[in-house]
Each structure stands twice: as structure tokens, then as C-alpha cells.
Write an enzyme that holds these catalytic residues in place. Sequence first.
Site, mmCIF file in Angstrom:
data_model
loop_
_atom_site.group_PDB
_atom_site.id
_atom_site.type_symbol
_atom_site.label_atom_id
_atom_site.label_comp_id
_atom_site.label_asym_id
_atom_site.label_seq_id
_atom_site.Cartn_x
_atom_site.Cartn_y
_atom_site.Cartn_z
ATOM 1 C CB SER A 155 -0.857 -0.053 1.273
ATOM 2 O OG SER A 155 -1.212 1.226 1.708
ATOM 3 C CE1 TYR A 168 -4.818 -2.107 4.372
ATOM 4 C CE2 TYR A 168 -3.599 -0.048 4.117
ATOM 5 C CZ TYR A 168 -4.233 -1.155 3.562
ATOM 6 O OH TYR A 168 -4.259 -1.289 2.189
HETATM 7 P P1 NDP Z 1 -11.873 -5.154 -0.719
HETATM 8 O O1 NDP Z 1 -12.317 -4.886 0.669
HETATM 9 O O2 NDP Z 1 -12.774 -4.893 -1.858
HETATM 10 O O3 NDP Z 1 -11.362 -6.665 -0.858
HETATM 11 C C1 NDP Z 1 -10.686 -7.318 0.167
HETATM 12 C C2 NDP Z 1 -10.826 -8.809 -0.043
HETATM 13 O O4 NDP Z 1 -10.257 -9.497 1.091
HETATM 14 C C3 NDP Z 1 -12.291 -9.248 -0.132
HETATM 15 O O5 NDP Z 1 -12.453 -10.220 -1.128
HETATM 16 C C4 NDP Z 1 -12.539 -9.827 1.250
HETATM 17 O O6 NDP Z 1 -13.549 -10.796 1.297
HETATM 18 C C5 NDP Z 1 -11.177 -10.452 1.541
HETATM 19 N N1 NDP Z 1 -11.075 -10.743 2.960
HETATM 20 C C6 NDP Z 1 -11.136 -9.876 3.993
HETATM 21 N N2 NDP Z 1 -11.084 -10.529 5.158
HETATM 22 C C7 NDP Z 1 -10.986 -11.858 4.867
HETATM 23 C C8 NDP Z 1 -10.921 -13.036 5.636
HETATM 24 N N3 NDP Z 1 -10.964 -13.018 6.978
HETATM 25 N N4 NDP Z 1 -10.828 -14.221 5.016
HETATM 26 C C9 NDP Z 1 -10.818 -14.267 3.664
HETATM 27 N N5 NDP Z 1 -10.904 -13.193 2.867
HETATM 28 C C10 NDP Z 1 -10.987 -11.995 3.464
HETATM 29 O O7 NDP Z 1 -10.539 -4.336 -0.853
HETATM 30 P P2 NDP Z 1 -9.550 -4.054 -2.077
HETATM 31 O O8 NDP Z 1 -9.932 -4.818 -3.272
HETATM 32 O O9 NDP Z 1 -9.395 -2.595 -2.146
HETATM 33 O O10 NDP Z 1 -8.176 -4.610 -1.451
HETATM 34 C C11 NDP Z 1 -7.386 -5.624 -2.052
HETATM 35 C C12 NDP Z 1 -5.956 -5.441 -1.581
HETATM 36 O O11 NDP Z 1 -5.429 -4.216 -2.084
HETATM 37 C C13 NDP Z 1 -5.813 -5.368 -0.062
HETATM 38 O O12 NDP Z 1 -4.663 -6.094 0.331
HETATM 39 C C14 NDP Z 1 -5.615 -3.881 0.205
HETATM 40 O O13 NDP Z 1 -4.896 -3.649 1.385
HETATM 41 C C15 NDP Z 1 -4.856 -3.461 -1.030
HETATM 42 N N6 NDP Z 1 -4.904 -2.033 -1.353
HETATM 43 C C16 NDP Z 1 -6.071 -1.455 -1.783
HETATM 44 C C17 NDP Z 1 -6.090 -0.110 -2.118
HETATM 45 C C18 NDP Z 1 -7.343 0.586 -2.589
HETATM 46 O O14 NDP Z 1 -7.318 1.812 -2.783
HETATM 47 N N7 NDP Z 1 -8.440 -0.128 -2.820
HETATM 48 C C19 NDP Z 1 -4.871 0.728 -2.033
HETATM 49 C C20 NDP Z 1 -3.707 0.017 -1.565
HETATM 50 C C21 NDP Z 1 -3.743 -1.312 -1.251
HETATM 51 P P3 NDP Z 1 -15.081 -10.345 1.573
HETATM 52 O O15 NDP Z 1 -15.544 -9.757 0.280
HETATM 53 O O16 NDP Z 1 -15.747 -11.635 1.947
HETATM 54 O O17 NDP Z 1 -15.039 -9.346 2.695
#
Ligand code: NDP
Length: 257
Positions: A155, A168
Site C-alpha cells: 500500500s 493496517y
Molecule cells: P476489498 O475490501 O474490496 O477486498 C478485500 C478482499 O479481502 C475481499 O475479497 C474480502 O472478502 C477479503 N477478505 C477480507 N477478510 C478476509 C478473511 N478473513 N478471510 C478471507 N478473505 C478476506 O478491498 P480491495 O480490493 O481494495 O483490497 C485488495 C488489496 O489491495 C488489499 O490487500 C488492500 O490492502 C490493497 N490495497 C487497496 C487499495 C485501494 O485503494 N483499494 C490501495 C492500496 C492497497 P469479503 O468480500 O468476503 O469481505
Amino acid sequence: MRSWADYSPRNDLLDGRVILVTGATSGIGLAVSRDLVRHGATVVLHGRDAAALENVYNELKELGPEPVAAQLDLERAQGQEYQHLTDLIAERFERLDGLVHNAGILGDLSPIEHYDIGLWQKVMHVNVNAPFILTRCLLPLLHQSKDASILFTTSGVGNVGRAFWGAYCASKFATEGLAQVLADECENTSVRVNYINPGSTRTGMRRKAFPAEDPDTLPAPESITAAYLYLLGPDSAGMSGNRFEARSGKSTRKTVA
Ligand code: NDP
């Protein structure tokens, strides 16, 4: 490569590759999974919600090679469940060519002084411990691939601290550390390890972090998938230990002096 705009992956880029994506049911993980399937990969779709996983499976099986659905709650899973996932991939494919650690949680935006201790542990577990356990379980299968690519997700706060980003921020520093250690350990093997910063992207997590922001001002997850295709496919063979910016294509590398 100057930017991802210069990268046009061929349609069969990932033919024959087996790639596991965590958090494939929404946001960036879903967009990346769609594009991996479209480019010929057999994708092991990881999610924690059975119904969401089934929906994604049904959608993606129409786009390319039939995916595999793998349910695992990264907050609660115990050794047996990780073993089950490992056995599933071993029995079906005998190897793994790509592992995208995408799932993650934000936790709270709160000063350290007031950060909920249980929530801190949960964020560190889902964002750092779970990817470590998964990697440890799957490394033998990754070593069976001729060209395996592991991709961790960092990130903008993965290498610079920012007030109130608490667990985070710390978890993304740890993610970068884990990726760097593993890249160093895997030098001279067929496994490469990189980490990617998606940049601000229109997803549920971003909405939670910046509730007042207009989502329409942000790029959609579909606009950043080229970086993932590049890093998981043969065009980046041999590259390891790099931090990539999904948007610009810039990469930096930290090496031990
Ligand atoms: P989302 O919240 O849309 O997606 C996160 C995903 O992680 C979801 O599919 C969620 O599942 C899954 N998840 C969360 N907790 C669990 C768990 N306990 N077990 C299994 N799966 C889990 O976020 P993003 O798509 O934005 O994030 C994706 C990655 O990108 C992350 O690592 C985030 O830190 C990183 N990131 C995102 C940025 C942004 O601006 N969006 C910027 C920088 C980094 P469920 O749908 O069931 O909750």
C-alpha cells in the site's frame, strides 16, 4: 517498460498456468481474477463467503478455463483447513504457478493510543500471518513450477508511516518485509517474489477509509490489472524482490548491502 500503457498482454499469456488469488470475490481480487481467466489461467478463487464464491465461479467459468473455488476464512482458519486447500491444489494440479496475496482488511483509522488491541491482532493476522501460513504451505507446490510468481499486496503506507493508519500500516510494512525475505531466500530458484501497490482504487476498502470521497474520481479495479498480468506471466520471468506501482509501472528494489 515505461508504463503499463506500453504493455499489451497477448490473449494466451497465461495458458496452462494455475494461479491462486486470495480475496477473489470482490474489489481488486475479482477484477484480477477475471483478467487472469480471460488470458488463459486456471484460477483458484479464494474467498470466505460460500455464496459470493459460487457467484464468482459461475461468472468466471464462462470467460476461460474452468476455475476452482476454495473457501477459507483467513481470520479463523486452522492448520487443517490450510492443509485441505494445499491438498486440493496438489491433487488437481501437482504444482502452483502463481500466488496472489490480495485479501486484506483495513481495521480502524485510530490513534495508536486508542487502537483496539483485539482489532490490531485481527488485522495483523489476516494481512500478515495468514499470507505467511499460506505461503509456507504452498511453497513446495510453487517449487514444482518452472516459473512460479508470488505477488504480495502492499500500500502507499507500506513503507512510510502515516498517523491513524495503525495496524493496517504496520501490516503492510510487515508484508514488504516478508516479501523481501522470501525473495532473497528464493534467489536462484524457479520461484520469484514481488509486491505491488495497487494505488487508490475504487473498492469497498477505499470507501471505508475515505467515506467522504467521490468514488467516481477513482480508477476502477479493472484499470490496474495489466500490472498483475505482467507480474504473473512469462514476460516478467526472472524478476524478483521488486516493489511495483500498479498504476505507473514504476518499480523499486531493496537489496541487502
Ligand atoms: P476489498 O475490501 O474490496 O477486498 C478485500 C478482499 O479481502 C475481499 O475479497 C474480502 O472478502 C477479503 N477478505 C477480507 N477478510 C478476509 C478473511 N478473513 N478471510 C478471507 N478473505 C478476506 O478491498 P480491495 O480490493 O481494495 O483490497 C485488495 C488489496 O489491495 C488489499 O490487500 C488492500 O490492502 C490493497 N490495497 C487497496 C487499495 C485501494 O485503494 N483499494 C490501495 C492500496 C492497497 P469479503 O468480500 O468476503 O469481505
